[in-house]
Design a protein around this motif. Structure first.
Motif, PDB file in Angstrom:
ATOM      1  N   GLY A  78       3.732 -14.534-116.416  1.00 31.09           N
ATOM      2  CA  GLY A  78       4.733 -14.042-115.497  1.00 31.09           C
ATOM      3  C   GLY A  78       4.212 -12.750-114.729  1.00 31.09           C
ATOM      4  O   GLY A  78       4.515 -12.720-113.451  1.00 31.09           O
ATOM      5  N   SER A  79       3.360 -11.897-115.175  1.00 28.90           N
ATOM      6  CA  SER A  79       2.572 -10.812-114.573  1.00 28.90           C
ATOM      7  C   SER A  79       1.670 -11.383-113.353  1.00 28.90           C
ATOM      8  O   SER A  79       1.722 -10.984-112.231  1.00 28.90           O
ATOM      9  N   ALA A  80       0.915 -12.504-113.872  1.00 24.89           N
ATOM     10  CA  ALA A  80      -0.058 -13.015-112.874  1.00 24.89           C
ATOM     11  C   ALA A  80       0.680 -13.551-111.761  1.00 24.89           C
ATOM     12  O   ALA A  80       0.488 -13.273-110.567  1.00 24.89           O
ATOM     13  N   ALA A  81       1.507 -14.317-111.778  1.00 29.58           N
ATOM     14  CA  ALA A  81       2.355 -14.814-110.821  1.00 29.58           C
ATOM     15  C   ALA A  81       3.200 -13.798-109.810  1.00 29.58           C
ATOM     16  O   ALA A  81       3.297 -13.874-108.852  1.00 29.58           O
ATOM     17  N   SER A  82       3.734 -12.799-110.505  1.00 28.38           N
ATOM     18  CA  SER A  82       4.420 -11.784-109.868  1.00 28.38           C
ATOM     19  C   SER A  82       3.252 -11.023-108.839  1.00 28.38           C
ATOM     20  O   SER A  82       3.581 -10.620-107.949  1.00 28.38           O
ATOM     21  N   PHE A  83       2.125 -10.726-109.324  1.00 29.36           N
ATOM     22  CA  PHE A  83       1.192 -10.035-108.477  1.00 29.36           C
ATOM     23  C   PHE A  83       0.696 -10.795-107.459  1.00 29.36           C
ATOM     24  O   PHE A  83       0.435 -10.534-106.145  1.00 29.36           O
ATOM     25  N   VAL A  84       0.638 -12.363-107.568  1.00 29.01           N
ATOM     26  CA  VAL A  84       0.241 -13.295-106.322  1.00 29.01           C
ATOM     27  C   VAL A  84       1.538 -12.937-105.398  1.00 29.01           C
ATOM     28  O   VAL A  84       1.436 -13.059-104.048  1.00 29.01           O
ATOM     29  N   LEU A  85       2.701 -13.166-105.864  1.00 26.52           N
ATOM     30  CA  LEU A  85       3.881 -12.972-104.818  1.00 26.52           C
ATOM     31  C   LEU A  85       4.046 -11.646-104.386  1.00 26.52           C
ATOM     32  O   LEU A  85       4.186 -11.461-102.810  1.00 26.52           O
ATOM     33  N   ILE A  86       3.607 -10.597-105.095  1.00 26.17           N
ATOM     34  CA  ILE A  86       3.993  -9.269-104.278  1.00 26.17           C
ATOM     35  C   ILE A  86       2.650  -9.194-103.298  1.00 26.17           C
ATOM     36  O   ILE A  86       2.920  -8.455-102.205  1.00 26.17           O
ATOM     37  N   ALA A  87       1.326  -9.624-103.482  1.00 26.85           N
ATOM     38  CA  ALA A  87       0.448  -9.676-102.611  1.00 26.85           C
ATOM     39  C   ALA A  87       0.902 -10.473-101.395  1.00 26.85           C
ATOM     40  O   ALA A  87       0.496  -9.756-100.264  1.00 26.85           O
ATOM     41  N   ALA A  88       1.439 -11.467-101.653  1.00 25.80           N
ATOM     42  CA  ALA A  88       1.789 -12.230-100.392  1.00 25.80           C
ATOM     43  C   ALA A  88       2.881 -11.625 -99.637  1.00 25.80           C
ATOM     44  O   ALA A  88       2.860 -11.444 -98.152  1.00 25.80           O
ATOM     45  N   ALA A  89       3.692 -10.880-100.505  1.00 21.21           N
ATOM     46  CA  ALA A  89       5.064 -10.112 -99.465  1.00 21.21           C
ATOM     47  C   ALA A  89       4.307  -8.930 -98.879  1.00 21.21           C
ATOM     48  O   ALA A  89       4.691  -8.677 -97.743  1.00 21.21           O
ATOM     49  N   LEU A  90       3.583  -8.362 -99.475  1.00 24.86           N
ATOM     50  CA  LEU A  90       2.682  -7.147 -98.781  1.00 24.86           C
ATOM     51  C   LEU A  90       2.046  -7.408 -97.375  1.00 24.86           C
ATOM     52  O   LEU A  90       2.051  -6.902 -96.249  1.00 24.86           O
ATOM     53  N   ALA A  91       1.229  -8.889 -97.517  1.00 21.93           N
ATOM     54  CA  ALA A  91       0.452  -9.272 -96.361  1.00 21.93           C
ATOM     55  C   ALA A  91       1.355  -9.698 -95.176  1.00 21.93           C
ATOM     56  O   ALA A  91       1.337  -9.715 -94.082  1.00 21.93           O
ATOM     57  N   LEU A  92       2.573  -9.918 -95.567  1.00 20.73           N
ATOM     58  CA  LEU A  92       3.665 -10.801 -94.629  1.00 20.73           C
ATOM     59  C   LEU A  92       4.746  -9.708 -94.340  1.00 20.73           C
ATOM     60  O   LEU A  92       5.734 -10.476 -93.858  1.00 20.73           O
ATOM     61  N   ILE A  93       4.450  -8.426 -94.614  1.00 18.53           N
ATOM     62  CA  ILE A  93       5.982  -7.520 -94.571  1.00 18.53           C
ATOM     63  C   ILE A  93       6.176  -7.239 -93.033  1.00 18.53           C
ATOM     64  O   ILE A  93       7.394  -7.096 -92.626  1.00 18.53           O
ATOM     65  N   ASP A  94       5.499  -7.583 -91.923  1.00 18.91           N
ATOM     66  CA  ASP A  94       5.774  -7.622 -90.683  1.00 18.91           C
ATOM     67  C   ASP A  94       5.402  -8.744 -89.873  1.00 18.91           C
ATOM     68  O   ASP A  94       5.141  -9.070 -88.849  1.00 18.91           O
ATOM     69  N   ALA A  95       5.746 -10.165 -90.580  1.00 16.11           N
ATOM     70  CA  ALA A  95       5.516 -11.349 -89.949  1.00 16.11           C
ATOM     71  C   ALA A  95       6.475 -11.660 -88.997  1.00 16.11           C
ATOM     72  O   ALA A  95       7.719 -11.229 -89.184  1.00 16.11           O
ATOM     73  N   ARG A  96       6.161 -12.427 -87.860  1.00 18.56           N
ATOM     74  CA  ARG A  96       6.907 -12.576 -86.885  1.00 18.56           C
ATOM     75  C   ARG A  96       7.945 -13.694 -87.178  1.00 18.56           C
ATOM     76  O   ARG A  96       8.887 -14.024 -86.665  1.00 18.56           O
ATOM     77  N   ASN A  97       7.295 -14.767 -87.723  1.00 25.26           N
ATOM     78  CA  ASN A  97       7.991 -16.039 -87.747  1.00 25.26           C
ATOM     79  C   ASN A  97       9.237 -15.843 -89.123  1.00 25.26           C
ATOM     80  O   ASN A  97       8.954 -15.251 -90.077  1.00 25.26           O
ATOM     81  N   ARG A  98      10.419 -16.224 -88.615  1.00 25.15           N
ATOM     82  CA  ARG A  98      11.564 -15.836 -89.412  1.00 25.15           C
ATOM     83  C   ARG A  98      11.382 -16.632 -90.983  1.00 25.15           C
ATOM     84  O   ARG A  98      11.675 -16.232 -91.766  1.00 25.15           O
ATOM     85  N   PHE A  99      10.704 -17.990 -90.838  1.00 24.96           N
ATOM     86  CA  PHE A  99      10.739 -18.654 -92.175  1.00 24.96           C
ATOM     87  C   PHE A  99       9.801 -18.113 -93.034  1.00 24.96           C
ATOM     88  O   PHE A  99       9.834 -18.066 -94.223  1.00 24.96           O
ATOM     89  N   VAL A 100       8.739 -17.530 -92.376  1.00 25.82           N
ATOM     90  CA  VAL A 100       7.717 -16.684 -93.210  1.00 25.82           C
ATOM     91  C   VAL A 100       8.208 -15.790 -93.996  1.00 25.82           C
ATOM     92  O   VAL A 100       8.016 -15.511 -95.159  1.00 25.82           O
ATOM     93  N   ARG A 101       9.047 -14.957 -93.103  1.00 27.92           N
ATOM     94  CA  ARG A 101       9.453 -13.722 -93.621  1.00 27.92           C
ATOM     95  C   ARG A 101      10.609 -14.155 -94.707  1.00 27.92           C
ATOM     96  O   ARG A 101      10.776 -13.249 -95.756  1.00 27.92           O
ATOM     97  N   ILE A 102      11.368 -15.188 -94.448  1.00 35.27           N
ATOM     98  CA  ILE A 102      12.361 -15.719 -95.717  1.00 35.27           C
ATOM     99  C   ILE A 102      11.669 -15.800 -96.909  1.00 35.27           C
ATOM    100  O   ILE A 102      11.909 -15.779 -98.065  1.00 35.27           O
ATOM    101  N   ALA A 103      10.387 -16.612 -96.655  1.00 30.69           N
ATOM    102  CA  ALA A 103       9.699 -17.053 -98.049  1.00 30.69           C
ATOM    103  C   ALA A 103       9.035 -15.834 -98.705  1.00 30.69           C
ATOM    104  O   ALA A 103       9.201 -15.759-100.115  1.00 30.69           O
ATOM    105  N   ALA A 104       8.728 -14.788 -97.907  1.00 27.56           N
ATOM    106  CA  ALA A 104       7.936 -13.518 -98.486  1.00 27.56           C
ATOM    107  C   ALA A 104       9.083 -12.990 -99.397  1.00 27.56           C
ATOM    108  O   ALA A 104       8.901 -12.315-100.385  1.00 27.56           O
TER     109      ALA A 104
END
Length: 375
Positions: free
Chosen positions: A146-172
């Motif tokens: 669970g920790s490994a999966a959480s870190f991957v999701l956190i990294a993706a959300a950090l990288a996409l924090i200012d994504a312009r695509n709406r669906f990408v922001r929803i996924a993050a």
């Protein structure tokens, strides 16, 4: 600022709601986001110091609890730093690059641990910082899945924090909420197992302060952009925002507290597990009914406020005698139309309509007849 002012005028012209109107706490949440990232990074530093100095109390909150693994603490440090660097809206280019590098490091650590869990191979990266630490997961120094999966999701959300695509922001944002749910579920599991004979290890492999750090990072990512996604509803200066801010804390704390009380009653042999489940179900039903009742009260008060506002609006902008718009409304409309004409470079026309000889009607027949004619 100019674009925002034009959007403001456009929203007024269209008669729709103003999307920029958010709750006053929005600025506070934006300032709180990097603070939460700093706390998460500090937790990682404290854990690493505990492993390197041989102080078990720094790696675990209470005795006999699952300790935070060294690579988990290592991933928390760049994760918190990335949140501190990327959360400000006016972040410099250097801060954005440094934050992206930190997010990539978090993803690398989490993905490596995930590959080890999936493949069953020991890549040896878990023992780079500390040799043969104890582990609740059975693998020396390896973080929980669970920790490994959480870190991957956190990294993706950090990288996409200012994504312009709406669906990408929803996924993050969905990934961020999953991380928060994992941390909350871990904390509830620790609370429910506090009096069990099996100990905490039989319930979860994630350390309790790891769960706290996940909740902090998840909350920081949500607070960093409160005008987007789910936080837009929470921070909106609307009836829906007011309802969410009042009901959401009860919806989160209530079921967890009721489950804990029900479990404590079962362990004290006050009732059987079947009766405990029935009690929990009835209590949950009653709590949902109370929330619905509170929700109805909030909506009623908001509706009464709206009615009073509409009445005030009618008194200010309408003529009581004729029911038509008055001079104040005419001045407002003319000002808005002149601004629109200047903004778009177009012309403006005004048509005036009056009743001929109306003054003679009032003079010869009296004002009551004139009022009747106007009606």
């Amino acid at each position: 600022r100019w674009i925002e002012s034009q959007e403001r005028h456009d929203a007024v012209d269209s008669g729709g709601p103003a999307p920029w109107e958010l709750h006053p706490s929005r600025r506070f949440l934006e300032r709180l986001a990097p603070v939460l990232g700093g706390i998460a990074a500090a937790i990682g530093v404290i854990v690493l110091v505990g492993w390197w100095s041989g102080l078990p109390r720094l790696t675990t909150v209470f005795p006999h609890l699952v300790p935070m693994q060294p690579n988990t603490g290592l991933a928390l440090i760049p994760g918190g730093i990335a949140l501190m660097l990327l959360s400000p809206r006016e972040a410099s280019r250097r801060s954005i690059i440094a934050g992206a590098v930190c997010a990539a490091l978090v993803a690398l650590i989490g993905a490596t641990a995930g590959i080890e869990h999936i493949s069953g191979q020991d890549l040896g990266v878990d023992r780079l910082l500390v040799q043969h630490p104890a582990s609740g997961s059975g693998a020396p120094g390896r973080m929980a899945p669970g920790s490994a999966a959480s870190f991957v999701l956190i990294a993706a959300a950090l990288a996409l924090i200012d994504a312009r695509n709406r669906f990408v922001r929803i996924a993050a944002e969905a990934g961020t909420l999953v991380v928060g749910a994992i941390g909350l579920a871990t904390l509830i599991a620790y609370a429910y197992s506090a009096s069990s004979e099996g100990g905490f290890e039989s319930y979860t492999e994630i350390a309790i302060h790891t769960a706290v750090a996940f909740i902090l990072l998840s909350a920081g990512l949500m607070f960093a952009r409160p005008e987007r996604g789910a936080m837009n509803r929470v921070t909106g200066a609307t009836i829906g925002g007011a309802v969410v801010r009042r009901v959401l804390p009860l919806a989160i704390v209530g079921p967890a507290l009721m489950g804990w009380l029900t479990l404590m009653g079962e362990r004290a042999d006050f009732y059987s597990p079947q009766l405990g489940l029935a009690i929990y179900s009835v209590t949950l039903i009653c709590s949902m009914a109370v929330l619905v009742w509170l929700l109805g009260g909030i909506i009623d008060r908001a509706d009464n406020d709206r009615r009073r506002t509409d009445e005030l609006h009618r008194l200010v902008l309408y003529d009581d005698l004729s029911g038509l718009f008055n001079r104040r409304y005419l001045d407002h409309v003319l000002e808005e139309e002149c601004r629109r004409a200047v903004r778009y470079g177009c012309g403006i026309s005004c048509v005036m309509i009056d009743i001929d000889g109306f003054r003679q009607v009032n003079k010869r027949l009296g004002h009551p007849v004139g009022d009747w004619l106007i009606r």
